[in-house]
Write a protein that holds these residues in place. Structure first.
Motif, PDB file in Angstrom:
ATOM      1  N   LYS A   1       0.866  -1.190   0.000  1.00 53.99           N
ATOM      2  CA  LYS A   1       0.000   0.000   0.000  1.00 53.99           C
ATOM      3  C   LYS A   1       0.892   1.225   0.000  1.00 53.99           C
ATOM      4  CE  LYS A   1      -3.894  -2.292   0.606  1.00 53.99           C
ATOM      5  NZ  LYS A   1      -4.952  -2.342  -0.414  1.00 53.99           N
ATOM      6  N   LEU A   2       0.399   2.274  -0.650  1.00 51.21           N
ATOM      7  CA  LEU A   2       1.182   3.500  -0.782  1.00 51.21           C
ATOM      8  C   LEU A   2       0.300   4.688  -0.375  1.00 51.21           C
ATOM      9  CD1 LEU A   2       3.746   4.952  -1.933  1.00 51.21           C
ATOM     10  CD2 LEU A   2       2.580   4.995  -4.139  1.00 51.21           C
ATOM     11  N   VAL A   3       0.853   5.588   0.418  1.00 50.20           N
ATOM     12  CA  VAL A   3       0.103   6.802   0.763  1.00 50.20           C
ATOM     13  C   VAL A   3       0.891   8.021   0.284  1.00 50.20           C
ATOM     14  CG1 VAL A   3      -0.865   8.221   2.601  1.00 50.20           C
ATOM     15  CG2 VAL A   3      -0.922   5.735   2.808  1.00 50.20           C
ATOM     16  N   LEU A   4       0.229   8.864  -0.464  1.00 53.43           N
ATOM     17  CA  LEU A   4       0.844  10.119  -0.899  1.00 53.43           C
ATOM     18  C   LEU A   4       0.413  11.218   0.061  1.00 53.43           C
ATOM     19  CD1 LEU A   4       0.063   9.688  -4.691  1.00 53.43           C
ATOM     20  CD2 LEU A   4       2.283   9.442  -3.579  1.00 53.43           C
ATOM     21  N   ALA A   5       1.376  11.801   0.712  1.00 54.57           N
ATOM     22  CA  ALA A   5       1.089  12.922   1.637  1.00 54.57           C
ATOM     23  C   ALA A   5       2.091  14.012   1.313  1.00 54.57           C
ATOM     24  CB  ALA A   5       1.209  12.472   3.084  1.00 54.57           C
TER      25      ALA A   5
END
Ligand SMILES: Cc1cc2nc3c(=O)[nH]c(=O)nc-3n(C[C@H](O)[C@H](O)[C@H](O)COP(=O)(O)OP(=O)(O)OC[C@H]3O[C@@H](n4cnc5c(N)ncnc54)[C@H](O)[C@@H]3O)c2cc1C
Ligand code: FES
Lengths: 856, 113
Positions: A100-104
């Motif tokens: 899973k990848l989160v862009l912040a």
């Protein structure tokens, strides 16, 4: 599961905190952080200019990454995402696999593409590095221009002005803060800001920046006018950092922003986006609170994915948008914007109150049917913000005469509809941390009855702090409801708080306990109220603490001017101001310790503590110390203890001021000052802070230009960083502020309340403290200084006085009817010094002698 | 108190003026350490000087006063309160100290031990 988070900004970090709190097994997190430091408080970025360091702004709890097992890679920018392979490539060529990848990734400041905008000394205002560069340039500049008159632009303008530059704000729109407030509010805001010395230019379209004639640059505007300046800060809006998402084919909005659903998921199920880079329902949120909400929603969704086999019993939280209402203080001017502030809803009606003399502007936007509040603008005084916000959000029915909500109370306005009692439990009270009224009330019912306790129980008030007055109100209302009287009575003998008693003593000119008890108390007194009274008498009148009528009020420490230890003996601490001592005096202390067989230990306050003295030895020891030029260190009193210092510019290669000299001045000024609790001070000679001034009640740190004054820090059980009260002060102003601060604390604190707790419970917080001490809003500055002058003027060394008075000296004996010593005090030797014997050791020694009272 | 059935004998301790009002002193009487207190109204009390909660001879150095109806001294070490009349500890019923009779004769303080 492998989770990769790109960006360790405010929102990205909140996500990590949420995940870490959920303690999910099998979750391996790697964070890519482009900046050279982990998350910091961007909202408070400007406080960097008032002396906060990068460390002060950090959002990372000590040990957070180590404890939660998260891998943080600083200075690492993600440069590409390969969705098919589920890989992220970094700028230095590494690839990382993700499940899973989160862009912040936040946003970047928009710089208008005007020719010349890339000239040197043109800045943006987003990161600590930006501010460092700006500060550097500010040193060699005279004039500064901020392009953009929005919220951030005005903050930047304040920073530019604080650096001492002639300051201009250039705005394209016809008014300041065009997004949040209307023409009337904008006009008032402008006049207030101009009164502070900032020149505002509206409707100016910059077309070109070229070499200046009198300054470094010249801005040319479309209307033919020009403006010269040495440096420029661009603050013309922000743009989402969606470049990674774009490049890997994720959907972005027409004006940027990574498209997400209600669970913060992009159309790719394995990729989320949160914070300022995300586009929800066509909207980008440039505030931190909606970002935090996204972090919460995203964390819950990730956690649910991990626990997929366990059937979800609760519906997952979802993001439902956020309201962009804000309240801020811009250059000291309160500005608030609520909901549909500009009145764009069809049929909306406006109700307006404006007073140019008092410099306030208040507007309500009301629904077509007159029943509901749609929005509001408040400039100059935003006191009603929380209540109006609550009304707008809940859609509750407006009172019959809504205009009374914004009219001044003196004009007969009934503000009861605004009272917190009328609010539902769901009413949000702390937007930074998304805490509702109900949570605060629940915390009160669970026993939290101070602001400090509410903060640790609910997190409310720990962000920007703007909600603390409101939370205090709610706390008090709930306490009343619970029948918990807000009872600050000192004890059964006095139905007053310490603060009230202080006032009674000072105003009534009361100088002894009998009078105080007769006039304001009952009974005989006790071990709580007597020392408090003694301390108040000392703070007010500074008479000898061992005078016959005072002595009986003193705790044993003050009664014998030494610190009682567990075995009934005392310790002695001579004053070593600023930690500076001559070899002769050092030798003298050694000689005395040796002669009386005292245990010696260096204290944290840079002095020497001598343990194991009997009552009858105290005068003998002190006679020797005083003859050698020592004076009382007041270690026994709730009083000013030490002013710790580093060696400063005299010796240190980095010091910028003489910190030892300053520490001596301060210590000699306040030595012996009695207070509700002990007071520790420190002076550091440069920003390296070797004296640890930020953990002290009063901390002074040298700057290039003078001294920064920090207050209300604490080490010990509950460490608390001191806060900057004022920066770059000259010596005179520094001393004046310390005078005021100490006296204000002495006047208003509760019994045994350290400055840190006092500050945490101070309604209005740091701003209020600044108002009182720096801006003298209560008009008591001169009074506080005079009271301090009286105490300082009447200082005497208590030990010197005690030795000179035969009556007092006589009291220092172990037995009233003869000499001899307490046989129950037994020492044994350890590491070459004495220490109290343990009960077992005493028994062994007394074998054969009947022990009258055996310890259990 | 366990002293009640022992034969007590009056001992001269000090002058009244040797004890400042609302304070205590420690006297050595027949090998014991006794804390003698004088209140503002010149009432006198005597207890063991030994504080069992602290395992130290310190009670004479405590602050006197009242808690409700009871006259007490607060130990300076851990602030246990002892009843000046009975010697009972108000904070911990398991603890108590001995109380002694005191009287004033011709300006002299006398304690029965
Ligand atoms: C001066 C100032 C004052 C403000 N005042 C307020 C206020 O009063 N109230 C309020 O609500 N909001 C305020 N804000 C806005 C608030 O700071 C932002 O809403 C908040 O910081 C958004 O958090 P974020 O995590 O989305 O973005 P950011 O905090 O900007 O974090 C994003 C991070 O991601 C990093 N990054 C980006 N791309 C990459 C990449 N490819 N690889 C690795 N790392 C990357 C960036 O370097 C950055 O560190 C203010 C902002 C500023 C600048
Ligand atoms: S609203 Fe910012 S801390 Fe509560």
């Amino acid at each position: 599961m492998k989770l990769v988070v790109i960006g360790n900004g405010m929102v990205g970090h909140r996500l990590l905190e949420e995940l870490s709190a959920a303690a999910l097994p099998d979750l391996h997190i790697t964070v890519l952080c482009e900046e050279p430091r982990p998350a910091y408080d961007r909202v408070q970025l400007s406080s960097f200019f008032s002396g906060k360091s990068a460390a002060d702004l950090s959002l990372v709890a000590p040990g957070f990454f180590e404890r939660s097992g998260i891998t943080l890679r600083l200075n690492t920018r993600a440069s590409a995402i390969d969705r098919a392979r589920r890989q992220v490539t970094t700028a230095n060529g590494d690839t990382l696999h993700y499940d899973k990848l989160v862009l912040a990734t936040g946003s970047y400041p928009f710089v208008p593409p005007v020719p010349g905008s890339d000239r040197p000394d043109c800045f943006v205002y987003r990161t600590i590095e930006d501010l460092e560069a700006l500060r550097e340039a500010g040193r060699r500049a005279r004039v500064g221009v901020v392009v953009g008159g929005g919220l951030l632009g005005l903050e930047a303008a304040k920073a530019v002005q604080d650096m001492g530059l002639v300051t201009h704000v250039v705005e394209f729109a016809p008014r300041l803060m065009a997004v949040q407030i209307d023409d009337g509010g904008g006009r008032l805001l402008r006049s207030k800001i101009e009164a502070l010395g900032v020149t505002v230019h509206t409707q100016k379209n910059t077309v070109e920046i070229v070499d200046g004639d009198t300054a470094r640059h010249k801005l040319r505007f479309a209307d033919g006018t020009e403006l010269e300046t040495d440096l420029i800060v661009f603050s013309a809006g922000i743009r989402p950092r969606d470049e990674l998402a774009r490049a890997c084919g994720l959907a972005v909005g027409p004006r940027g922003g990574i498209v997400i659903d209600n669970h913060c998921r992009t159309p790719d199920d394995d990729i989320y986006a949160i914070g300022e880079c995300a586009l929800w329902n066509g909207k980008i949120y440039g505030l931190v609170a909606p970002g935090y909400e996204m972090a919460r929603v995203c964390a819950a969704h990730l956690a649910a994915g991990l626990a997929a086999e366990r059937r979800a019993t609760q519906p997952l939280p979802a993001f439902h948008g956020a309201d962009m209402s804000t309240k801020l203080k811009l250059m000291g001017v309160e500005v608030a914007s609520i909901g549909d502030a500009l009145g764009t809803t069809p049929g909306a009606q406006v109700c307006l109150y404006s007073d140019e003399r008092k410099q306030v502007y208040k507007k309500l936007v009301i629904s077509a049917d007159g029943k509901r509040l749609l929005g509001a603008v408040l400039v100059g005084d935003a006191g009603e913000y929380a209540a109006l916000l609550q009304m707008m959000r809940s859609g509750s029915a407006l009172p019959d005469r809504p205009e009374l909500l914004i009219l001044p109370a003196s004009d007969g306005a009934d503000k009861s509809a605004l009272g917190v009692d009328a609010w539902p439990d769901t009413a949000p009270v702390c937007s930074c941390n998304n805490v509702a009224k109900g949570a605060v009330c629940a915390a009160v019912r669970a026993g939290a009855t101070s602001i400090g306790a509410i903060k640790s129980a609910t997190r409310a008030g720990t962000g920007c702090g703007g909600c603390v007055p409101l939370i205090t109100q709610i706390m008090k209302a709930e306490m009343k409801k619970q029948g918990l009287s807000v009872n600050h009575h000192l004890c059964e003998h006095f139905a007053y708080s310490r603060q009230e008693l202080y006032h009674l003593v000072r105003v009534g000119g009361i100088r002894d306990f009998a009078t105080l008890l007769a006039r304001h108390g009952k009974g005989l007194g006790c071990d709580v109220c007597k020392p408090v009274a003694a301390s108040i008498f000392a703070s007010c009148w500074n008479e000898f603490v061992l005078a016959r009528d005072k002595a009986a009020l003193q705790d044993t420490n003050d009664y014998f001017l030494a610190n009682l230890q567990k075995d009934g003996t005392y310790s002695i601490v001579p004053r070593i101001a600023g930690g500076e001592i001559t070899p002769e005096k050092l030798i003298k202390i050694g000689e005395v310790a040796k002669k009386y067989r005292l245990y010696t230990k260096i204290t944290g306050g840079q002095r020497i503590d001598l343990f194991g003295a009997r009552v009858d030895q105290l005068p003998l020891i002190w006679q020797e110390l005083i003859d050698a030029g020592f004076e009382s260190g007041h270690a026994y009193g709730k009083a000013v203890r030490t002013v710790k210092s580093c060696v400063g510019s005299t010796w240190c290669r980095y010091g910028v001021q003489d910190s030892v000299g300053m520490a001596l001045k301060i210590e000699h000024r306040y030595k012996g000052l009695r207070a509700p609790h002990k007071l520790k001070l420190a002076v550091s000679g440069c920003a390296r802070e070797c004296a640890e001034a930020q953990s002290k009640d009063v901390g002074v740190i040298a700057t290039e230009k003078g001294w920064n004054l920090y207050v209300c820090g604490n080490g010990g059980m509950k460490p608390r960083h001191a806060e900057l009260l004022a920066g770059d002060l000259d010596e005179q102003t520094l001393i004046r502020y310390i005078d005021r601060f100490l006296m204000f604390y002495i006047r208003t604190a509760d019994r045994l309340q350290r400055t840190s707790t006092w500050r945490d419970n101070l309604e209005g917080g740091l701003d209020y403290l600044k108002d009182v001490i720096v801006h003298d809003k209560l008009g008591i500055g001169a009074e506080l200084e005079a009271e301090m002058a009286q105490v300082i003027g009447s200082y005497v060394c208590e030990w010197k006085k005690a030795l000179e008075d035969p009556q007092t000296r006589k009291r220092f004996r172990s037995f009233v009817n003869g000499d001899g010593v307490d046989e129950h005090v037994v020492f044994v030797e350890e590491r070459g010094q004495i220490r109290p014997a343990t009960p077992a050791e005493k028994q062994a020694r007394f074998k054969g002698i009947a022990v009258v009272n055996e310890p259990a | 108190m366990d002293g009640s059935n022992a034969p007590a004998c009056w001992h001269d301790v000090c002058g009244l003026d040797d004890i400042w009002p609302d304070t205590g002193v420690c006297a050595r009487i027949a090998g014991r350490q006794v804390a003698v207190f004088r209140l503002r109204d010149d009432r006198l009390f005597a207890l063991d000087n030994y504080d069992p909660a602290a395992d130290a001879n310190v009670l004479s150095r405590g602050l006197v006063g009242n808690l409700g109806e009871r006259l007490v001294v607060a130990s300076p070490v851990y602030k246990h309160h002892y009843d000046l009349v009975t010697g009972a500890c108000l904070d911990d019923p398991a603890l108590a100290v001995r109380a002694y009779r005191v009287r004033l004769v011709d300006g002299r303080v006398q304690v029965a031990v």
